[in-house]
Design an enzyme around this catalytic site. Structure first.
Site, PDB file in Angstrom:
ATOM      1  N   CYS A 157      94.113  39.303  36.311  1.00  0.00           N
ATOM      2  CA  CYS A 157      94.874  38.247  36.100  1.00  0.00           C
ATOM      3  C   CYS A 157      94.266  36.907  36.858  1.00  0.00           C
ATOM      4  O   CYS A 157      94.728  35.856  36.575  1.00  0.00           O
ATOM      5  CB  CYS A 157      96.325  38.400  36.646  1.00  0.00           C
ATOM      6  N   CYS A 163     104.005  42.962  35.835  1.00  0.00           N
ATOM      7  CA  CYS A 163     105.024  42.215  35.003  1.00  0.00           C
ATOM      8  C   CYS A 163     105.410  43.401  34.175  1.00  0.00           C
ATOM      9  O   CYS A 163     104.490  43.926  33.540  1.00  0.00           O
ATOM     10  CB  CYS A 163     104.694  41.101  34.510  1.00  0.00           C
ATOM     11  N   CYS A 193      99.932  32.069  31.353  1.00  0.00           N
ATOM     12  CA  CYS A 193     101.068  32.660  31.973  1.00  0.00           C
ATOM     13  C   CYS A 193     100.805  33.201  33.539  1.00  0.00           C
ATOM     14  O   CYS A 193     101.552  33.064  34.419  1.00  0.00           O
ATOM     15  CB  CYS A 193     101.785  33.813  31.180  1.00  0.00           C
ATOM     16  N   CYS A 194      99.728  33.949  33.638  1.00  0.00           N
ATOM     17  CA  CYS A 194      99.431  34.373  34.921  1.00  0.00           C
ATOM     18  C   CYS A 194      99.261  33.075  36.065  1.00  0.00           C
ATOM     19  O   CYS A 194      99.649  33.200  37.185  1.00  0.00           O
ATOM     20  CB  CYS A 194      98.010  35.208  34.751  1.00  0.00           C
ATOM     21  N   CYS A 242     103.777  43.294  30.688  1.00  0.00           N
ATOM     22  CA  CYS A 242     102.495  43.548  30.703  1.00  0.00           C
ATOM     23  C   CYS A 242     101.783  44.705  31.351  1.00  0.00           C
ATOM     24  O   CYS A 242     100.697  44.949  31.524  1.00  0.00           O
ATOM     25  CB  CYS A 242     101.748  42.101  31.484  1.00  0.00           C
TER      26      CYS A 242
END
Length: 236
Positions: free
Chosen positions: A227, A199, A116-117, A202
């Site tokens: 990240c 985010c 995702c990162c 997170c």
């Protein structure tokens, strides 16, 4: 660290914040400041804007930011008369991630979170830094154990540039005092226990006594989790 980077590191250590930023701007080489709109980054943004330095200011608009962060982008632009360039993830890449892991699949594994990162942060960062000679960040030594040795200047061989950390030696108390002295707008989430803001899904508020970045990816066990923006793996 190369000899030239080591010299730059020593020189930056002898200057104040504006002096450090001006030294980089005056090289005439492309310099990019990436802001997450956190309190440290707001200090750097104010310094660049009020000194009129030739440094581009960009942010990674991941599509999962807090509403408070989105609002602060607009407020900061209006206050200082600047443009904060947005770099967003590619829609096909986001769609591919969702198909593979689910929209919030990052909770399920470190692999999924890193994926995702990669989509929402690392790939947009690569576009933001394309052509840059200097990358300016808000990293500080006091933010986490992983950042305790942060220099003022360091070679980023993987990206082919020099990373500049003009707040490396500033404490959180220094940052807060500077913000108050210069009436710099900050994210209201800081006052609600979020010293480090990423985010929305997170990031959580930290508990008393926890490190500043304990609220980032809190469901993982690695105390030095990142990240990947500031941890680059170079192939051997």
């Amino acid at each position: 660290m190369t000899n030239s980077t080591a010299t730059l590191d020593r020189t930056l250590g002898e200057l104040d914040l504006v002096g450090r930023l001006r030294l980089i701007a005056d090289t005439g080489q492309p310099a990019i400041f990436t802001t997450s709109l956190g309190i440290e980054d707001q200090v750097i943004t104010e310094a660049i804007a009020t000194a009129g330095l030739d440094i581009r200011i960009v942010t990674l608009d991941t599509g999962r930011l807090f509403a408070e962060t989105e609002a602060l982008i607009a407020e900061t632009e209006a206050l200082y008369g600047i443009e904060i360039e947005r770099f967003r993830p590619e829609t096909p890449a986001v769609d591919g991630y969702v198909r593979t892991y689910g929209r919030n699949g990052f909770y399920d594994s470190v692999e999924a979170r890193h994926a995702c990162c990669q989509v929402r942060k690392l790939e947009p960062l690569a576009r933001a830094l394309d052509g840059a000679e200097y990358w300016i960040t808000g990293l500080r030594r006091g933010q986490s154990g992983n950042r305790a040795a942060t220099p003022y200047a360091e070679a980023d061989a993987a990206r082919g540039l020099v990373k500049i950390n003009p707040l490396a030696d500033w404490s959180l108390a220094d940052i807060r005092a500077h913000v108050e002295r210069h009436a710099i707008p900050v994210n209201p989430l800081h006052a609600r226990g979020y010293p480090s803001i990423g985010c929305e899904p997170c990031t959580r508020a930290i508990k008393p006594g926890e490190p500043e970045r304990a609220g980032r990816w809190w469901w993982e066990n690695d105390a030095k989790r990142e990240c990947g923006l500031h941890v680059v793996k170079v192939a051997s």
